[in-house]
Design a protein around this motif. Sequence first.
Motif, mmCIF file in Angstrom:
data_model
loop_
_atom_site.group_PDB
_atom_site.id
_atom_site.type_symbol
_atom_site.label_atom_id
_atom_site.label_comp_id
_atom_site.label_asym_id
_atom_site.label_seq_id
_atom_site.Cartn_x
_atom_site.Cartn_y
_atom_site.Cartn_z
ATOM 1 N N ARG A 1 -1.182 4.050 -17.308
ATOM 2 C CA ARG A 1 -0.989 4.271 -15.872
ATOM 3 C C ARG A 1 -1.410 3.039 -15.063
ATOM 4 N NH1 ARG A 1 -2.981 9.510 -12.532
ATOM 5 N NH2 ARG A 1 -2.034 8.933 -10.562
ATOM 6 N N SER A 2 -2.528 2.452 -15.419
ATOM 7 C CA SER A 2 -3.003 1.248 -14.725
ATOM 8 C C SER A 2 -2.009 0.098 -14.883
ATOM 9 C CB SER A 2 -4.368 0.858 -15.278
ATOM 10 O OG SER A 2 -4.768 -0.371 -14.775
ATOM 11 N N ARG B 1 1.200 0.859 -12.924
ATOM 12 C CA ARG B 1 1.024 0.698 -11.475
ATOM 13 C C ARG B 1 1.247 -0.758 -11.060
ATOM 14 N NH1 ARG B 1 -3.490 0.870 -7.475
ATOM 15 N NH2 ARG B 1 -2.988 2.567 -6.052
ATOM 16 N N PHE C 1 3.517 5.847 -5.657
ATOM 17 C CA PHE C 1 3.307 5.908 -7.099
ATOM 18 C C PHE C 1 2.214 6.927 -7.421
ATOM 19 C CE2 PHE C 1 1.284 4.536 -11.025
ATOM 20 C CZ PHE C 1 2.358 4.297 -11.853
ATOM 21 N N ASP C 2 1.094 6.834 -6.718
ATOM 22 C CA ASP C 2 -0.016 7.752 -6.985
ATOM 23 C C ASP C 2 0.327 9.195 -6.618
ATOM 24 O OD1 ASP C 2 -1.552 5.664 -7.934
ATOM 25 O OD2 ASP C 2 -2.502 5.278 -5.993
ATOM 26 N N GLN C 3 1.055 9.396 -5.530
ATOM 27 C CA GLN C 3 1.447 10.755 -5.137
ATOM 28 C C GLN C 3 2.379 11.378 -6.163
ATOM 29 O OE1 GLN C 3 3.161 10.389 -1.272
ATOM 30 N NE2 GLN C 3 1.191 10.280 -0.219
ATOM 31 N N GLU D 1 2.900 13.250 -17.690
ATOM 32 C CA GLU D 1 2.531 12.073 -16.899
ATOM 33 C C GLU D 1 3.181 10.813 -17.468
ATOM 34 O OE1 GLU D 1 -1.398 9.745 -15.186
ATOM 35 O OE2 GLU D 1 -1.656 11.619 -16.306
ATOM 36 N N LEU E 1 2.260 1.789 -3.521
ATOM 37 C CA LEU E 1 1.241 2.283 -4.442
ATOM 38 C C LEU E 1 0.860 3.724 -4.118
ATOM 39 C CD1 LEU E 1 -1.004 -0.873 -4.846
ATOM 40 C CD2 LEU E 1 0.656 0.069 -6.460
ATOM 41 N N GLN E 2 0.854 4.098 -2.853
ATOM 42 C CA GLN E 2 0.597 5.492 -2.496
ATOM 43 C C GLN E 2 1.698 6.406 -3.019
ATOM 44 O OE1 GLN E 2 0.173 5.474 1.738
ATOM 45 N NE2 GLN E 2 -2.017 5.012 1.680
ATOM 46 N N GLN F 1 0.822 -1.203 0.000
ATOM 47 C CA GLN F 1 0.000 0.000 0.000
ATOM 48 C C GLN F 1 0.860 1.258 0.000
ATOM 49 O OE1 GLN F 1 -2.467 -0.541 3.449
ATOM 50 N NE2 GLN F 1 -4.129 -1.457 2.265
ATOM 51 N N LEU G 1 2.440 10.819 -9.325
ATOM 52 C CA LEU G 1 1.702 11.177 -10.535
ATOM 53 C C LEU G 1 0.586 12.189 -10.273
ATOM 54 C CD1 LEU G 1 1.467 7.732 -12.328
ATOM 55 C CD2 LEU G 1 3.079 9.581 -12.714
ATOM 56 N N ALA G 2 0.222 12.389 -9.016
ATOM 57 C CA ALA G 2 -0.861 13.335 -8.709
ATOM 58 C C ALA G 2 -0.451 14.773 -8.984
ATOM 59 C CB ALA G 2 -1.289 13.180 -7.261
#
Length: 149
Positions: A133-134, A137, A57-59, A70, A54-55, A51, A61-62
């Motif tokens: 992106r999916s 990830r 990774f998302d941060q 991107e 993955l957070q 987790q 790209l956010a």
Amino acid sequence: MSANLPLRDVQLPPAPSWWPPAPGYLMIGGAVLLALLVAAFFWWQRRRRRQRWLQLFDQELATVTDPTAELAAIAGLLRRAARQAQPGSESLRDDQWWQRVDPQGTLAASRRSLLAEGAYRPHVDAREVAAVRSWARERYLALLLERRR
């Protein structure tokens, strides 16, 4: 012996109680419980680590709003994960790089060209970026998990 004494049948002692169990069963139960607790702890640690990755990774790209930027950020994240999984893989190029990042070839060639280094992308479809992106990830997590093996 006197003949006046009454004869009595053999009497069995009362049946043993099922509770409390014998100490051996308590030790076996304690060992099983301890093994389950250790397994649950390691499962929880692994889940938390995934987790967290993955957070991150998302941060990362956010903060990016432009689809082209991107895609560049996704490629950079994949390079970083590949480097952590196998040092020296950041210097790989083209086919060698794709063999490292996507050994099964699960990403379509059209989407693969979006992540190509130095590729010119005037207009990028948002659905294509979301699909890349999916996929990235999942591969990011898989590459980081390879490091742990």
